[in-house]
Design an enzyme around this catalytic site. Structure first.
Site: not given
Ligand code: PSU
Ligand code: MN
Length: 298
Positions: A157, A25
């Site tokens: 996280k 990713e």
């Molecule tokens: N959570 C993490 N690290 C990350 C992300 C999420 O601990 O880098 C990134 C990933 O790419 C994940 C995205 O798919 O954020 C999710 O974003 P959102 O919550 O806006 O869907």
């Protein structure tokens, strides 16, 4: 093959011969780590995949092309400047010729369409704290419900509401499988105290589970989780997250900018400590994903 998708010849060749390929990713790198640490990290992740006998396919958008297997010479360009692309952002980014770091949702979708069945990342998106008011629930969770692929991560996280995230995963029918662990890991934190319903001891068991899911024609991803190799003290992380959330609220940050804002805040205030843990778990997940792909294609 889709008109807007370009698959690297080495990846095409491996897929054609049923050899092990691992998708990587890029939103985690474009929006989760600073430049140039993100470039070093993708190089190390690709190396970890190769060392475990699989072919890496770094996925992202380059000038509006969906690329499955970015060349090392192309990494820099995406990692220095790209939009965060989840599923709903794909078509707009493509027609406007954008560079994009693809999220777990977008990467899982693209990888699976390209014929890749294993994917490595850091942490999944999930149900945000305060979701009962904001309705902020990551598209990652919905994508995982309909993309049959193995996603190797270190859980999610603690910027998120982890118990609600686990409930949501259950509702969507997504098996969350601990790799040599019985607790849901919390990215920087080795254990969140949330018990996992299932766990495995080796990659062959993962292979058997995936084949069984295919036999049953289940549409979900299998989320394989392992704690990172450099865990951080949970109290330290929780205090930082509360700080980060207060700053986000004070600045009115929401929507797709919220996750990157929180990640950047953590990286900037905690410095090296968290970043080292982040990079270490990304490499470890890439290595494990390489072994899982080997078990499926060996
Ligand atoms: N959570 C993490 N690290 C990350 C992300 C999420 O601990 O880098 C990134 C990933 O790419 C994940 C995205 O798919 O954020 C999710 O974003 P959102 O919550 O806006 O869907
Ligand atoms: Mn969101």
């Amino acid at each position: 093959m889709m008109e807007h998708m370009r698959v690297h010849p080495e990846v095409q060749e491996a897929l054609a011969h049923n050899r092990a390929v691992v998708a990587l990713e890029t939103a985690v790198l474009t929006h989760g780590l600073p430049y140039p640490a993100n470039v070093e990290t993708v190089r190390d992740m690709a190396y970890a995949v190769r060392s475990s006998g699989s072919v890496p396919a770094v996925i992202g958008l380059l000038h509006g092309d969906v690329v499955v297997g970015l060349e090392p010479s192309e990494w820099e360009e995406i990692l220095v400047d790209a939009e965060k692309c989840s599923i709903r952002d794909l078509a707009p980014a493509i027609i406007h010729h954008k560079n994009g770091g693809t999220t777990v949702a977008a990467t899982a979708y693209i990888a699976q369409k390209a014929g890749i069945d294993v994917f490595a990342t850091g942490g999944i998106g999930g149900v945000h704290r305060g979701a009962s008011h904001t309705w902020d629930i990551s598209a990652d969770l919905y994508a995982m419900a309909s993309c049959p692929i193995v996603i190797v991560s270190s859980g999610a996280k603690s910027i998120l509401d982890l118990p609600k995230t686990m409930e949501f995963l259950e509702s969507m029918g997504i098996p969350v499988i601990g790799y040599q662990t019985r607790d849901f890991p919390g990215f920087y934190v080795a254990s969140t105290g949330l018990a996992l319903p299932h766990f495995v001891e080796d990659v062959h068991e993962v292979g058997s589970m995936v084949r069984t899911m295919r036999d049953l024609a289940l549409p979900q991803a299998l989320l394989l989780v392992q704690p990172g190799p450099l865990p951080v003290d949970p109290d330290l992380v929780e205090n930082l997250v509360r700080d980060a959330l207060e700053h986000a609220a004070a600045q009115g940050i929401s929507g797709k900018l919220l996750t990157p804002f929180l990640l950047n805040y953590l990286n900037s205030v905690a410095g090296d400590h968290l970043q080292r843990a982040n990079i270490a778990l990304l490499k470890a997940n890439a290595a494990l994903a390489g072994k899982v792909a080997g078990a499926l294609h060996g």
